[in-house]
Design a protein around this motif. Structure first.
Motif, PDB file in Angstrom:
ATOM      1  N   SER A   3       0.800  -1.227   0.000  1.00 23.35           N
ATOM      2  CA  SER A   3       0.000   0.000   0.000  1.00 23.35           C
ATOM      3  C   SER A   3       0.831   1.275   0.000  1.00 23.35           C
ATOM      4  O   SER A   3       0.441   2.281  -0.595  1.00 23.35           O
ATOM      5  CB  SER A   3      -0.935   0.013   1.212  1.00 23.35           C
ATOM      6  OG  SER A   3      -0.184   0.046   2.417  1.00 23.35           O
ATOM      7  N   SER A   4       2.012   1.251   0.657  1.00 27.41           N
ATOM      8  CA  SER A   4       2.784   2.487   0.848  1.00 27.41           C
ATOM      9  C   SER A   4       4.137   2.492   0.163  1.00 27.41           C
ATOM     10  O   SER A   4       4.742   3.545  -0.003  1.00 27.41           O
ATOM     11  CB  SER A   4       2.982   2.732   2.351  1.00 27.41           C
ATOM     12  OG  SER A   4       1.743   2.836   3.005  1.00 27.41           O
ATOM     13  N   GLY A   5       4.635   1.308  -0.211  1.00 28.67           N
ATOM     14  CA  GLY A   5       5.936   1.249  -0.864  1.00 28.67           C
ATOM     15  C   GLY A   5       6.979   0.586   0.004  1.00 28.67           C
ATOM     16  O   GLY A   5       6.703   0.129   1.114  1.00 28.67           O
ATOM     17  N   PHE A   6       8.214   0.560  -0.500  1.00 23.71           N
ATOM     18  CA  PHE A   6       9.280  -0.143   0.214  1.00 23.71           C
ATOM     19  C   PHE A   6      10.646   0.324  -0.278  1.00 23.71           C
ATOM     20  O   PHE A   6      10.783   0.947  -1.340  1.00 23.71           O
ATOM     21  CB  PHE A   6       9.142  -1.659   0.024  1.00 23.71           C
ATOM     22  CG  PHE A   6       9.058  -2.098  -1.417  1.00 23.71           C
ATOM     23  CD1 PHE A   6      10.201  -2.347  -2.156  1.00 23.71           C
ATOM     24  CD2 PHE A   6       7.824  -2.237  -2.040  1.00 23.71           C
ATOM     25  CE1 PHE A   6      10.127  -2.732  -3.490  1.00 23.71           C
ATOM     26  CE2 PHE A   6       7.733  -2.624  -3.361  1.00 23.71           C
ATOM     27  CZ  PHE A   6       8.886  -2.874  -4.089  1.00 23.71           C
ATOM     28  N   PHE A   7      11.660   0.008   0.525  1.00 24.03           N
ATOM     29  CA  PHE A   7      13.064   0.227   0.178  1.00 24.03           C
ATOM     30  C   PHE A   7      13.746  -1.131   0.058  1.00 24.03           C
ATOM     31  O   PHE A   7      13.428  -2.056   0.814  1.00 24.03           O
ATOM     32  CB  PHE A   7      13.788   1.018   1.264  1.00 24.03           C
ATOM     33  CG  PHE A   7      13.190   2.366   1.561  1.00 24.03           C
ATOM     34  CD1 PHE A   7      13.503   3.462   0.772  1.00 24.03           C
ATOM     35  CD2 PHE A   7      12.320   2.541   2.623  1.00 24.03           C
ATOM     36  CE1 PHE A   7      12.963   4.712   1.041  1.00 24.03           C
ATOM     37  CE2 PHE A   7      11.778   3.781   2.907  1.00 24.03           C
ATOM     38  CZ  PHE A   7      12.094   4.874   2.118  1.00 24.03           C
ATOM     39  N   LEU A   8      14.692  -1.231  -0.862  1.00 22.38           N
ATOM     40  CA  LEU A   8      15.560  -2.403  -0.905  1.00 22.38           C
ATOM     41  C   LEU A   8      16.927  -1.982  -1.431  1.00 22.38           C
ATOM     42  O   LEU A   8      17.043  -1.042  -2.210  1.00 22.38           O
ATOM     43  CB  LEU A   8      14.964  -3.539  -1.728  1.00 22.38           C
ATOM     44  CG  LEU A   8      14.716  -3.367  -3.228  1.00 22.38           C
ATOM     45  CD1 LEU A   8      15.965  -3.663  -4.052  1.00 22.38           C
ATOM     46  CD2 LEU A   8      13.586  -4.293  -3.668  1.00 22.38           C
ATOM     47  N   MET A   9      17.958  -2.679  -0.966  1.00 18.46           N
ATOM     48  CA  MET A   9      19.329  -2.369  -1.363  1.00 18.46           C
ATOM     49  C   MET A   9      19.997  -3.649  -1.837  1.00 18.46           C
ATOM     50  O   MET A   9      20.160  -4.598  -1.069  1.00 18.46           O
ATOM     51  CB  MET A   9      20.102  -1.753  -0.190  1.00 18.46           C
ATOM     52  CG  MET A   9      19.466  -0.475   0.345  1.00 18.46           C
ATOM     53  SD  MET A   9      20.331   0.250   1.756  1.00 18.46           S
ATOM     54  CE  MET A   9      21.699   1.057   0.922  1.00 18.46           C
ATOM     55  N   THR A  10      20.371  -3.656  -3.115  1.00 10.99           N
ATOM     56  CA  THR A  10      21.022  -4.812  -3.700  1.00 10.99           C
ATOM     57  C   THR A  10      22.441  -4.436  -4.099  1.00 10.99           C
ATOM     58  O   THR A  10      22.887  -3.308  -3.878  1.00 10.99           O
ATOM     59  CB  THR A  10      20.212  -5.341  -4.901  1.00 10.99           C
ATOM     60  OG1 THR A  10      20.763  -6.595  -5.328  1.00 10.99           O
ATOM     61  CG2 THR A  10      20.207  -4.362  -6.053  1.00 10.99           C
ATOM     62  N   CYS A  11      23.178  -5.368  -4.664  1.00 10.98           N
ATOM     63  CA  CYS A  11      24.550  -5.078  -5.078  1.00 10.98           C
ATOM     64  C   CYS A  11      24.611  -4.945  -6.600  1.00 10.98           C
ATOM     65  O   CYS A  11      23.851  -5.594  -7.328  1.00 10.98           O
ATOM     66  CB  CYS A  11      25.508  -6.161  -4.591  1.00 10.98           C
ATOM     67  SG  CYS A  11      24.991  -7.844  -4.907  1.00 10.98           S
ATOM     68  N   ASP A  12      25.516  -4.103  -7.071  1.00  9.98           N
ATOM     69  CA  ASP A  12      25.558  -3.796  -8.503  1.00  9.98           C
ATOM     70  C   ASP A  12      26.029  -4.966  -9.350  1.00  9.98           C
ATOM     71  O   ASP A  12      25.865  -4.951 -10.579  1.00  9.98           O
ATOM     72  CB  ASP A  12      26.413  -2.557  -8.774  1.00  9.98           C
ATOM     73  CG  ASP A  12      27.877  -2.734  -8.406  1.00  9.98           C
ATOM     74  OD1 ASP A  12      28.233  -3.759  -7.792  1.00  9.98           O
ATOM     75  OD2 ASP A  12      28.673  -1.836  -8.726  1.00  9.98           O
ATOM     76  N   CYS A  13      26.592  -5.993  -8.704  1.00  7.29           N
ATOM     77  CA  CYS A  13      27.020  -7.179  -9.464  1.00  7.29           C
ATOM     78  C   CYS A  13      25.862  -8.140  -9.697  1.00  7.29           C
ATOM     79  O   CYS A  13      26.006  -9.124 -10.420  1.00  7.29           O
ATOM     80  CB  CYS A  13      28.164  -7.886  -8.737  1.00  7.29           C
ATOM     81  SG  CYS A  13      27.769  -8.405  -7.055  1.00  7.29           S
TER      82      CYS A  13
END
Length: 349
Positions: free
Chosen positions: A293-303
């Motif tokens: 409903s509101s969204g989210f954050f995620l952090m991945t690696c560029d590889c």
């Protein structure tokens, strides 16, 4: 005719008692703080402040300072990391009103490397020496050990040149953000099921948590056996594990929580393949109302190009590309199985 005066006398008496209690509490706080003071300073307007160890009852205010500069963290994540290394968290406290004006932490998740997080100064107190004051105390905790952090573009030169975190990991972290609702149609772009793979919800007392801890160590390449149950056990967290139905082998796991910016925060997601990671992400979002409903954050690696593509399928926007800077060496991580890091603070992965 005497009643109003008697009422006033009674009210005044009650007020006096409250004032006395507040003064007693304030005096008590001052005494406790005096015993805990690590350093002192003065703002340009003459307001004095001191640096001390962060306490658990500071967490809400610490998160408000972090939020005031537009950054995010899990609602309960600090408590998990504080349990691992309570001597690694520092706050600067105004002696005018007792408010927290600056903060930083460096957590030894493993014995040889600390990782910095939540380094912030309240906007009205920036560029006044507060940040240096808390940083200096934190570095006493770190000593000569290896230490690292994620660097925003605006702070890269300062960390590399002044803080002497001169070794840059070839792997960078890519931050994605989804604002607002994720429609069923958009979510359906992700893998929803895989033959012979079962998804199970995980609690801290479930037997599978031992498999998760063991697998996590093969990916992170250091022991997070104390941290993982704390992350999974956070009151707002949902953890899912992907299991091969035939062999009962763990294929990956993922966690999602609430964040201080009223959106969900995904992480970690560790998996043996990109399709398992995408499957986990689909179900984490689908089963977590705030994320949908509101969204989210995620952090991945560029590889991890496949998972970056997964983020674009969800119409996420790319916010930052964050270099990882270290003092003496870059920790070795099994990046091919890291699809989402645990947190933007306190942990190398």
């Amino acid at each position: 005719m005497t009643t109003p005066n008697n009422e006033n006398d009674t009210n005044n008496s009650n007020i006096d008692k409250v004032v006395v209690k507040i003064e007693q509490k304030t005096e008590s706080v001052k005494k406790v703080d005096a015993n805990a003071i690590l350093s002192t300073g003065t703002l340009p307007d003459g307001t004095k402040y001191h640096v001390r160890l962060m306490r658990l009852d500071d967490v809400d205010e610490v998160l408000q300072v972090w939020k005031s500069i537009g950054l995010y963290e899990g609602t309960n994540t600090i408590q998990s990391f504080h349990a691992i290394d309570p001597e690694g968290f520092y706050v600067a406290v105004s002696e005018k009103d007792g408010s927290i004006i600056g903060e930083v932490g460096a957590v030894f998740i493993e014995p040889t490397t600390a990782f910095i997080g939540l380094y912030a100064v309240r906007p009205d107190c920036q560029k006044m020496g507060v940040g240096y004051a808390v940083w200096k105390q934190m570095m006493k905790h770190v000593g000569e050990a290896n230490v690292g952090l994620y660097a925003l573009d605006t702070q890269y030169d300062m960390y590399r040149n002044k803080a002497k975190l001169e070794i840059e990991d070839p792997v960078k972290i890519v931050e994605f953000k989804k604002i607002g609702e994720t429609s069923p149609e958009t979510l359906a772009n992700l893998t929803q099921s895989i033959n012979n793979v079962e998804l199970v919800q995980v609690g801290v007392n479930d037997e599978i948590i031992n498999q998760i801890i063991s697998y996590d160590q093969t990916v992170a390449r250091h022991d997070r056996s104390k941290l993982i149950p704390l992350i999974i056990g956070e009151p707002d967290a949902l953890c899912l594990a992907a299991i091969d139905q035939t062999s009962k082998k763990l294929l990956g796991y993922g966690v999602i929580h609430t964040s201080i910016l009223d959106k969900a925060m995904v992480g970690p997601i560790f998996a043996r393949s990109s399709n398992i990671a995408e499957l986990l992400l689909y179900h984490l979002i689908d089963r977590f109302p705030m994320a949908k409903s509101s969204g989210f954050f995620l952090m991945t690696c560029d590889c991890n190009k496949d998972f970056m593509e997964t983020a674009t399928k969800l119409n996420c926007t790319k916010e930052h590309i964050l270099p990882r800077l270290f003092r003496s060496s870059c920790p070795q991580i099994e990046w091919s199985q890291v699809y989402c890091i645990t947190s933007p603070n306190y942990t190398v992965v």
